[in-house]
Scaffold this active site. Structure first.
Site, mmCIF file in Angstrom:
data_model
loop_
_atom_site.group_PDB
_atom_site.id
_atom_site.type_symbol
_atom_site.label_atom_id
_atom_site.label_comp_id
_atom_site.label_asym_id
_atom_site.label_seq_id
_atom_site.Cartn_x
_atom_site.Cartn_y
_atom_site.Cartn_z
ATOM 1 N N LYS A 58 -4.671 7.008 4.486
ATOM 2 C CA LYS A 58 -4.021 7.716 3.384
ATOM 3 C C LYS A 58 -4.329 9.203 3.425
ATOM 4 C CE LYS A 58 -2.629 3.741 2.486
ATOM 5 N NZ LYS A 58 -3.189 3.162 3.710
ATOM 6 N N GLY A 122 -25.029 -10.744 9.695
ATOM 7 C CA GLY A 122 -25.371 -11.921 8.906
ATOM 8 C C GLY A 122 -24.662 -13.152 9.439
ATOM 9 N N GLY A 188 5.051 -3.349 16.335
ATOM 10 C CA GLY A 188 4.938 -3.923 14.997
ATOM 11 C C GLY A 188 5.450 -2.981 13.939
ATOM 12 N N ALA A 189 6.465 -3.412 13.190
ATOM 13 C CA ALA A 189 7.060 -2.590 12.133
ATOM 14 C C ALA A 189 6.645 -3.080 10.756
ATOM 15 C CB ALA A 189 8.582 -2.587 12.249
ATOM 16 N N GLY A 190 5.402 -3.526 10.652
ATOM 17 C CA GLY A 190 4.872 -3.921 9.356
ATOM 18 C C GLY A 190 4.293 -2.728 8.624
ATOM 19 N N VAL A 277 0.131 -5.674 15.177
ATOM 20 C CA VAL A 277 0.827 -6.958 15.037
ATOM 21 C C VAL A 277 0.102 -7.897 14.072
ATOM 22 C CG1 VAL A 277 1.942 -6.821 17.282
ATOM 23 C CG2 VAL A 277 -0.341 -7.827 17.104
ATOM 24 N N HIS A 451 9.403 12.063 -21.057
ATOM 25 C CA HIS A 451 10.454 12.772 -20.331
ATOM 26 C C HIS A 451 10.002 14.199 -20.044
ATOM 27 C CE1 HIS A 451 14.444 14.157 -19.132
ATOM 28 N NE2 HIS A 451 14.267 15.193 -19.940
#
Length: 475
Positions: A58, A122, A188-190, A277, A451
């Site tokens: 991000k 762990g 991959g187009a996710g 993917v 508004h």
């Protein structure tokens, strides 16, 4: 170091560390074990999300969007920028600084809540026992009344296109490029593929996305997906559907991808490749033999709706279990389990988990798509409203996209909400709250929206569901 705890959490990502903190807030003695290791060998809590996923992606999405707008849009606002240049090193430094601040904050939270943060591996041995291996290889067996498995997930590697960490990388590697690839292949187009493809397209790459499925964004509402595909194409993202990658050849001059579609076999020459993917649970090596904890054929730990594994006082949460691989879903499961351990009433409402794709425009949704409502036999109604007439969207020069609401005609209840447009990831929260409290379309119609705001498009979509839109043509 103590070897006995009320709760031991294996995993310090967005499922594990909140579970540890919440359990400690209940007055329980808690340890959180995490084995995350960064590129430079340093260790930190936060898992993929904070270190190599949600947060750094991000940061780069925001920086690349500003760079793109400075080039393409500021002139429309009357802002003359002159020569705008990219300083990728500075951009990456900013990203790394944000990650360091947030991951370092987890240590402070652990200290404030008296959680024992343990960096190392762990492994659940059964009967409340956990084997802890520190970075130097020293082992210790810990005992807990409750064990929470929160080991997270990792990128899936294609056998036909193996990672080499340089020319063929996973999603983490794609966040660490020190130069902008001239031509970038994304498999991959996710969600991840679209976000990473968007980053490098804005910064100057020619981006080709190869998607094996014939349908674009099948998890999203079809109308929203069509709009998204159209807008991404307009931005210059080359998205090729039904393109099944067969293999890759790497060389000094780049990578040649071979893929097959309805027109035959093709070669695609690129400088770098990102493989996106999907992800798989990090369950390999997590469980010793004979623990009784079961996994399915894909490696997911089997749990019930309260994340119980079926083994007494042993729980599993987050990407390790069924459901969407989302950080906020993981967090809520971790908190739920901590509350249940403390004897509190807790649950996760899986019907209202929002999904967000942080491209531009953003895409967000919660609840049912129109196709799912139809398949379920629900007599439904739809209200849509575009951002084009929205004053705030116009002022932002981001008037593409729409809000789409789906309601059950029987009782007017909101059962699905879908947004493509500016700040969709923020706008969806209002609709998640509405669904959580079982709001009706009329409730949204009667809710006063300030508004001018982007949220007015939600109000208008609610009105449109009953043919009452004030600023659009009712159908």
């Amino acid at each position: 170091m103590s070897d006995s705890y009320d709760v031991i959490v294996i995993g310090g990502g967005p499922a594990g560390y909140p579970a540890a903190i919440r359990a400690a807030q209940h007055g329980l003695k808690v340890a959180c074990i995490d084995d995350w290791q960064n590129y430079d060998g340093s260790r930190s809590f936060g898992g993929t999300c904070l270190n190599a996923g949600c947060i750094p992606s991000k940061a780069l999405l925001e920086s690349s969007e500003l760079f793109h707008r400075a080039h393409e849009e500021f002139g429309v606002h009357g802002i003359k920028t002159g020569g705008v240049e990219l300083d990728l090193a500075a951009m990456q430094k900013r990203k790394a600084g944000i990650v360091t601040q947030l991951t370092g904050g987890i240590g402070q939270l652990f200290k404030a809540n008296k959680v024992s943060g343990m960096q190392g591996r762990g492994r659940f041995l059964g009967d409340g026992k956990v084997e802890f291996t520190d970075p130097d290889g020293k082992q210790q067996t810990l005992q807990a009344k409750h064990v929470i498995l929160a080991a997270g997930s990792q990128p899936i590697e294609l056998k036909s296109v193996p990672f080499d960490g340089k020319q063929v990388v996973d999603s983490w590697g794609a966040l660490e490029f020190d130069t902008v690839p001239g031509k970038l292949g994304v498999i991959g187009a996710g969600v991840i593929g679209l976000e990473l493809g968007s980053v490098w397209k804005r910064l100057g790459s020619e981006v080709v996305i190869l998607e094996a499925m014939d349908t674009f964004l099948p998890m999203a509402d079809a109308q929203i997906a069509r709009d998204a595909q159209r807008q991404f194409k307009k931005q210059g993202l080359d998205i090729r559907l039904g393109a099944k990658v067969q293999g890759a050849k790497t060389g000094k001059s780049g990578v040649t991808l071979s893929y097959e579609d309805k027109d035959g076999t093709h070669d695609l020459k690129v400088d770098k490749v990102i493989v996106c993917v999907g992800r798989k649970p990090c369950s390999a090596g997590l469980l010793a033999e004979g623990t009784g904890v079961e996994t399915d054929e894909r490696g997911f730990v089997k749990v019930d709706e309260e994340c119980r594994t079926g083994v007494q006082n042993t729980w599993a949460v987050g990407d390790l279990v069924r459901g969407p691989m989302l950080a906020h879903k993981a967090t809520e499961e971790g908190v739920m389990v901590a509350d249940l351990i403390a004897g509190k009433i807790a649950e996760v409402n899986y019907e209202v988990i929002p999904s967000v794709i942080y491209t531009a425009p953003e895409i967000a949704w919660v609840g049912k798509t129109e196709a799912q409502a139809k398949e379920a036999g629900i007599d439904y109604k739809v209200g849509t409203f575009p951002f084009a007439p929205n004053g705030r969207a116009k002022a932002m020069e981001q008037a593409a996209g729409m809000v789409k609401l789906i309601a059950n005609k029987r009782d007017d209840s909101l059962i699905g909400a879908h947004v493509i447009g500016p700040m969709a990831g923020e706008l969806i929260s209002e609709l998640v709250v509405a669904m959580e409290f079982q709001a009706s379309i009329e409730d949204l119609q009667r809710t006063i929206h300030a508004h001018p705001t982007l949220a007015e498009a939600i109000h208008e979509a609610a009105l449109a569901a009953d043919g009452k839109a004030l600023h659009g043509i009712n159908k």
